[in-house]
Scaffold this motif. Structure first.
Motif, PDB file in Angstrom:
ATOM      1  N   SER A 116       0.810  -1.219   0.000  1.00 55.98           N
ATOM      2  CA  SER A 116       0.000   0.000   0.000  1.00 55.98           C
ATOM      3  C   SER A 116       0.840   1.265   0.000  1.00 55.98           C
ATOM      4  N   ASN A 117       2.103   1.169   0.438  1.00 60.56           N
ATOM      5  CA  ASN A 117       2.997   2.339   0.415  1.00 60.56           C
ATOM      6  C   ASN A 117       3.793   2.452  -0.882  1.00 60.56           C
ATOM      7  N   GLY A 118       3.527   1.555  -1.851  1.00 62.05           N
ATOM      8  CA  GLY A 118       4.200   1.604  -3.139  1.00 62.05           C
ATOM      9  C   GLY A 118       5.468   0.780  -3.216  1.00 62.05           C
ATOM     10  N   ALA A 119       5.974   0.318  -2.089  1.00 59.78           N
ATOM     11  CA  ALA A 119       7.215  -0.464  -2.082  1.00 59.78           C
ATOM     12  C   ALA A 119       6.941  -1.896  -2.548  1.00 59.78           C
ATOM     13  N   PRO A 120       7.910  -2.523  -3.235  1.00 54.41           N
ATOM     14  CA  PRO A 120       7.717  -3.915  -3.636  1.00 54.41           C
ATOM     15  C   PRO A 120       7.800  -4.849  -2.437  1.00 54.41           C
ATOM     16  N   GLY A 121       6.949  -5.863  -2.428  1.00 61.56           N
ATOM     17  CA  GLY A 121       6.994  -6.844  -1.347  1.00 61.56           C
ATOM     18  C   GLY A 121       8.074  -7.872  -1.583  1.00 61.56           C
ATOM     19  N   GLN A 122       8.212  -8.761  -0.624  1.00 60.44           N
ATOM     20  CA  GLN A 122       9.173  -9.852  -0.766  1.00 60.44           C
ATOM     21  C   GLN A 122       8.737 -10.764  -1.901  1.00 60.44           C
ATOM     22  N   ARG A 123       9.716 -11.371  -2.572  1.00 59.38           N
ATOM     23  CA  ARG A 123       9.365 -12.274  -3.661  1.00 59.38           C
ATOM     24  C   ARG A 123      10.240 -13.520  -3.606  1.00 59.38           C
ATOM     25  N   SER A 124       9.676 -14.608  -4.100  1.00 62.45           N
ATOM     26  CA  SER A 124      10.434 -15.858  -4.201  1.00 62.45           C
ATOM     27  C   SER A 124      10.298 -16.467  -5.592  1.00 62.45           C
ATOM     28  N   CYS A 125       9.622 -15.751  -6.505  1.00 57.07           N
ATOM     29  CA  CYS A 125       9.331 -16.330  -7.814  1.00 57.07           C
ATOM     30  C   CYS A 125      10.594 -16.666  -8.586  1.00 57.07           C
ATOM     31  N   THR A 126      11.554 -15.738  -8.613  1.00 62.26           N
ATOM     32  CA  THR A 126      12.782 -15.994  -9.381  1.00 62.26           C
ATOM     33  C   THR A 126      13.562 -17.149  -8.783  1.00 62.26           C
ATOM     34  N   ALA A 127      13.662 -17.166  -7.449  1.00 64.80           N
ATOM     35  CA  ALA A 127      14.415 -18.237  -6.792  1.00 64.80           C
ATOM     36  C   ALA A 127      13.755 -19.593  -7.009  1.00 64.80           C
ATOM     37  N   LEU A 244      -8.461 -11.833   5.170  1.00 62.32           N
ATOM     38  CA  LEU A 244      -7.452 -11.871   6.225  1.00 62.32           C
ATOM     39  C   LEU A 244      -7.321 -10.534   6.962  1.00 62.32           C
ATOM     40  N   GLY A 245      -8.095  -9.529   6.529  1.00 65.74           N
ATOM     41  CA  GLY A 245      -8.011  -8.220   7.160  1.00 65.74           C
ATOM     42  C   GLY A 245      -6.710  -7.495   6.867  1.00 65.74           C
ATOM     43  N   LYS A 246      -6.150  -7.720   5.688  1.00 67.16           N
ATOM     44  CA  LYS A 246      -4.878  -7.104   5.325  1.00 67.16           C
ATOM     45  C   LYS A 246      -5.081  -6.044   4.249  1.00 67.16           C
ATOM     46  N   ASP A 247      -4.114  -5.113   4.174  1.00 66.86           N
ATOM     47  CA  ASP A 247      -4.171  -4.068   3.161  1.00 66.86           C
ATOM     48  C   ASP A 247      -4.079  -4.670   1.764  1.00 66.86           C
ATOM     49  N   HIS A 248      -4.616  -3.939   0.808  1.00 69.25           N
ATOM     50  CA  HIS A 248      -4.543  -4.397  -0.576  1.00 69.25           C
ATOM     51  C   HIS A 248      -3.119  -4.282  -1.114  1.00 69.25           C
ATOM     52  N   VAL A 249      -2.846  -5.103  -2.121  1.00 64.77           N
ATOM     53  CA  VAL A 249      -1.584  -5.052  -2.860  1.00 64.77           C
ATOM     54  C   VAL A 249      -1.916  -4.822  -4.328  1.00 64.77           C
ATOM     55  N   TYR A 250      -0.903  -4.376  -5.082  1.00 68.50           N
ATOM     56  CA  TYR A 250      -1.171  -3.982  -6.461  1.00 68.50           C
ATOM     57  C   TYR A 250      -0.064  -4.465  -7.385  1.00 68.50           C
ATOM     58  N   LEU A 251      -0.395  -4.530  -8.675  1.00 69.44           N
ATOM     59  CA  LEU A 251       0.583  -4.923  -9.684  1.00 69.44           C
ATOM     60  C   LEU A 251       1.341  -3.727 -10.256  1.00 69.44           C
ATOM     61  N   THR A 252       0.977  -2.508  -9.830  1.00 68.13           N
ATOM     62  CA  THR A 252       1.728  -1.308 -10.186  1.00 68.13           C
ATOM     63  C   THR A 252       2.056  -0.561  -8.897  1.00 68.13           C
ATOM     64  N   ARG A 253       2.869   0.497  -9.022  1.00 68.19           N
ATOM     65  CA  ARG A 253       3.270   1.278  -7.852  1.00 68.19           C
ATOM     66  C   ARG A 253       2.344   2.462  -7.584  1.00 68.19           C
ATOM     67  N   ASP A 273      11.774   4.614 -14.762  1.00 64.20           N
ATOM     68  CA  ASP A 273      11.939   4.710 -13.318  1.00 64.20           C
ATOM     69  C   ASP A 273      12.652   3.456 -12.851  1.00 64.20           C
ATOM     70  N   GLU A 274      13.722   3.623 -12.083  1.00 66.63           N
ATOM     71  CA  GLU A 274      14.460   2.458 -11.603  1.00 66.63           C
ATOM     72  C   GLU A 274      13.599   1.566 -10.716  1.00 66.63           C
ATOM     73  N   ALA A 275      12.491   2.107 -10.220  1.00 66.47           N
ATOM     74  CA  ALA A 275      11.610   1.287  -9.399  1.00 66.47           C
ATOM     75  C   ALA A 275      10.876   0.250 -10.235  1.00 66.47           C
ATOM     76  N   ASP A 276      10.821   0.479 -11.551  1.00 61.33           N
ATOM     77  CA  ASP A 276      10.160  -0.462 -12.433  1.00 61.33           C
ATOM     78  C   ASP A 276      11.209  -1.247 -13.211  1.00 61.33           C
TER      79      ASP A 276
END
Length: 286
Positions: A116-127, A244-253, A273-276
């Motif tokens: 929700s703050n625009g930061a990327p979450g943790q990921r394990s897809c590549t690994a 689960l009562g959690k904030d939404h997540v998004y596929l863009t920033r 943008d280096e964020a993308d």
């Protein structure tokens, strides 16, 4: 008692070691396809290309079409082995990234969704779906800590920041042939065209949160069915987070649903943008 003659020799342990295994991590995009051409021309010493397929329901369909129509026939014509690998679980079934995300009851978020703050979450897809899949195949072919495989990654000079010297596994040694040759992405496209091949599309999962805004815009305009699947995935993830009562997540920033973040019929200027586009492993987007 007969003594051994002068020609007798003790066994050479060095001869028991398997030859150095050399492979390119093939992503199906511009850089790794250029490596395929360079290997065919003998300009780099690799005769094995390994592609970890995250799933026919997950990869960019255009990448899979290019693989079947151009890359595989080209590799076969030039005596190069191009092996496409699935992620196989212990029970023998194939797991795809989309399958993990949408499995009933799953709470897994292996992709770098934006919080929700625009930061990327943790990921394990590549690994899980790239590095481990290729690593398993390398070890099956004989790679060990004592005889590590040499793995070529398709990062070009203009993306040198992606060659981040990530921690390597004991069974591998990472090299960057395009950097050694001083080649940029534009050089890679020229090498592919000069070999008589069309330039492939950029490779990635079609729903990857690392897409730049203009990539999402192109998908909405040119591949509306694929864009709809991306929107439905985002909506499914957030429906589960609501439970689960959690904030939404998004596929863009942009901290809003994909349908709203990427307006229909509105052209977007490039937004570098280096964020993308920041997947820095080199196993994706190559």
């Amino acid at each position: 008692m007969t003594q051994p003659g002068p020609c007798a020799a003790l066994p050479d342990k060095q001869h028991d070691q398997p030859p150095n295994l050399r492979s390119i991590s093939y992503g199906g995009g511009v850089q790794s396809t250029a490596l395929l051409v360079l290997a065919a021309q003998g300009r780099i010493d690799f005769r094995l290309f390994l592609m970890a397929n995250v799933g026919d329901d997950s990869e960019n369909p255009a990448t899979l079409r290019y693989l079947d129509e151009y890359a595989r026939p080209f590799a076969a014509e030039h005596g190069i082995e191009l092996a496409v690998l699935d992620r196989v679980k212990r029970d023998g079934t194939v797991e795809t990234l989309m399958g993990r995300l949408t499995r009933e009851g799953s709470r897994s978020l292996p992709i770098p969704v934006r919080m929700s703050n625009g930061a990327p979450g943790q990921r394990s897809c590549t690994a899980d779906f790239k590095i481990k899949v290729i690593g398993k195949e390398l070890k099956r072919r004989g790679a060990t800590a004592a005889a590590p495989a040499t793995i070529g990654i398709g990062i070009s000079v203009d993306e040198i920041h992606r060659a981040n010297n990530r921690r390597t596994e004991p069974h591998e040694q990472i090299v960057y042939p395009l950097l050694d040759l001083g080649l940029r992405r534009t050089d890679c496209a020229r090498i592919i065209r000069d070999a008589g091949l069309p330039v492939p599309p950029k490779s990635s999962c079609f729903f990857c949160p690392f897409h730049r805004p203009e990539t999402w815009h192109d998908q909405r305009r040119d591949e509306p069915e694929l864009f709809e699947k991306s929107c439905q995935l985002e909506e499914l993830l957030n429906a589960r987070r609501d439970e689960l009562g959690k904030d939404h997540v998004y596929l863009t920033r942009f901290n809003k649903p994909l349908r709203q973040a990427i307006p229909d019929g509105v052209d977007l200027l490039p937004m570098f943008d280096e964020a993308d586009g920041a997947c820095d492993s080199g196993y994706c987007f190559t």
